[in-house]
Design a protein around this motif. Structure first.
Motif, PDB file in Angstrom:
ATOM      1  N   SER A  56       7.643  -1.381   5.210  1.00  0.00           N
ATOM      2  CA  SER A  56       7.614  -1.575   6.671  1.00  0.00           C
ATOM      3  C   SER A  56       6.764  -1.624   7.087  1.00  0.00           C
ATOM      4  N   VAL A  57       5.197  -0.863   7.037  1.00  0.00           N
ATOM      5  CA  VAL A  57       4.302  -1.283   7.515  1.00  0.00           C
ATOM      6  C   VAL A  57       3.646  -2.457   7.152  1.00  0.00           C
ATOM      7  N   THR A  94       2.675  -5.710   8.894  1.00  0.00           N
ATOM      8  CA  THR A  94       0.793  -6.111   9.750  1.00  0.00           C
ATOM      9  C   THR A  94       0.621  -7.218   8.355  1.00  0.00           C
ATOM     10  N   THR A  95       1.252  -6.934   7.774  1.00  0.00           N
ATOM     11  CA  THR A  95       1.269  -8.712   6.737  1.00  0.00           C
ATOM     12  C   THR A  95      -0.020  -7.605   6.484  1.00  0.00           C
ATOM     13  N   SER A  96       0.189  -7.001   5.806  1.00  0.00           N
ATOM     14  CA  SER A  96      -1.884  -6.131   4.607  1.00  0.00           C
ATOM     15  C   SER A  96      -0.841  -5.767   3.337  1.00  0.00           C
ATOM     16  N   SER A  97      -0.326  -5.988   2.656  1.00  0.00           N
ATOM     17  CA  SER A  97       0.082  -5.478   1.503  1.00  0.00           C
ATOM     18  C   SER A  97      -1.182  -5.231   0.281  1.00  0.00           C
ATOM     19  N   PRO A  98      -0.713  -4.588  -0.604  1.00  0.00           N
ATOM     20  CA  PRO A  98      -2.533  -4.739  -1.091  1.00  0.00           C
ATOM     21  C   PRO A  98      -1.637  -5.678  -2.683  1.00  0.00           C
ATOM     22  N   THR A  99      -2.467  -6.377  -3.096  1.00  0.00           N
ATOM     23  CA  THR A  99      -2.465  -7.398  -4.038  1.00  0.00           C
ATOM     24  C   THR A  99      -2.673  -6.760  -5.080  1.00  0.00           C
ATOM     25  N   ASP A 100      -3.716  -6.244  -5.184  1.00  0.00           N
ATOM     26  CA  ASP A 100      -4.178  -6.041  -7.543  1.00  0.00           C
ATOM     27  C   ASP A 100      -3.656  -3.939  -7.142  1.00  0.00           C
ATOM     28  N   THR A 101      -3.445  -3.188  -6.333  1.00  0.00           N
ATOM     29  CA  THR A 101      -2.676  -1.974  -6.748  1.00  0.00           C
ATOM     30  C   THR A 101      -1.635  -1.632  -5.921  1.00  0.00           C
ATOM     31  N   MET A 102      -0.867  -0.808  -6.460  1.00  0.00           N
ATOM     32  CA  MET A 102      -0.058   0.051  -5.371  1.00  0.00           C
ATOM     33  C   MET A 102      -0.278   1.076  -5.764  1.00  0.00           C
ATOM     34  N   PRO A 103       0.105   1.982  -3.935  1.00  0.00           N
ATOM     35  CA  PRO A 103      -0.338   3.090  -4.748  1.00  0.00           C
ATOM     36  C   PRO A 103       0.497   3.715  -5.025  1.00  0.00           C
ATOM     37  N   LEU A 104       0.825   5.061  -5.586  1.00  0.00           N
ATOM     38  CA  LEU A 104       2.011   5.652  -5.840  1.00  0.00           C
ATOM     39  C   LEU A 104       2.198   7.059  -5.460  1.00  0.00           C
ATOM     40  N   SER A 105       0.856   7.667  -4.468  1.00  0.00           N
ATOM     41  CA  SER A 105       1.227   9.310  -4.577  1.00  0.00           C
ATOM     42  C   SER A 105       1.734   8.570  -3.104  1.00  0.00           C
ATOM     43  N   ALA A 106       2.598   9.685  -2.362  1.00  0.00           N
ATOM     44  CA  ALA A 106       3.104   9.774  -0.617  1.00  0.00           C
ATOM     45  C   ALA A 106       1.905   9.437  -0.071  1.00  0.00           C
ATOM     46  N   ARG A 107       0.446  10.837   0.016  1.00  0.00           N
ATOM     47  CA  ARG A 107       0.103  10.952   0.912  1.00  0.00           C
ATOM     48  C   ARG A 107      -1.276   9.347   0.661  1.00  0.00           C
ATOM     49  N   LEU A 166       1.051   7.162   2.892  1.00  0.00           N
ATOM     50  CA  LEU A 166       0.097   7.387   4.164  1.00  0.00           C
ATOM     51  C   LEU A 166      -0.751   7.067   4.908  1.00  0.00           C
ATOM     52  N   LEU A 167      -1.676   7.331   3.868  1.00  0.00           N
ATOM     53  CA  LEU A 167      -3.321   6.710   4.346  1.00  0.00           C
ATOM     54  C   LEU A 167      -3.666   5.140   4.322  1.00  0.00           C
ATOM     55  N   MET A 168      -2.840   4.979   3.586  1.00  0.00           N
ATOM     56  CA  MET A 168      -2.818   3.217   3.961  1.00  0.00           C
ATOM     57  C   MET A 168      -2.193   2.622   4.864  1.00  0.00           C
ATOM     58  N   SER A 169      -1.112   3.199   5.720  1.00  0.00           N
ATOM     59  CA  SER A 169      -0.082   2.641   6.306  1.00  0.00           C
ATOM     60  C   SER A 169      -1.127   2.714   7.373  1.00  0.00           C
ATOM     61  N   VAL A 170      -1.847   4.521   7.798  1.00  0.00           N
ATOM     62  CA  VAL A 170      -2.407   3.969   8.482  1.00  0.00           C
ATOM     63  C   VAL A 170      -3.858   3.435   9.105  1.00  0.00           C
ATOM     64  N   GLN A 171      -4.500   3.397   8.177  1.00  0.00           N
ATOM     65  CA  GLN A 171      -5.703   2.035   7.716  1.00  0.00           C
ATOM     66  C   GLN A 171      -5.379   0.748   7.831  1.00  0.00           C
TER      67      GLN A 171
END
Length: 57
Positions: A11-12, A16-29, A32-37
């Motif tokens: 959703s975030v 915000t149209t700032s999805s990562p294009t090269d890597t995807m985070p796997l852990s919940a932490r 959450l950190l990428m969403s806050v950023q």
């Protein structure tokens, strides 16, 4: 199985149209950190814009 953190991350990144294009985070932490950023990067210019508008007004 996706859980709440996965749905919030999608959703975030969509809103915000700032999805990562090269890597995807796997852990919940990491998600959450990428969403806050993403949210912080979106909200940081607002005080500067507000100050500029008040100076020009």
């Amino acid at each position: 199985m996706p859980d709440l953190v996965d749905h919030l991350y999608v959703s975030v990144t969509n809103s915000t149209t700032s999805s990562p294009t090269d890597t995807m985070p796997l852990s919940a932490r990491a998600k959450l950190l990428m969403s806050v950023q993403s949210i912080a990067a979106l909200l940081t210019p607002l005080p500067v814009i507000a100050c500029a508008v008040s100076v020009l007004h």
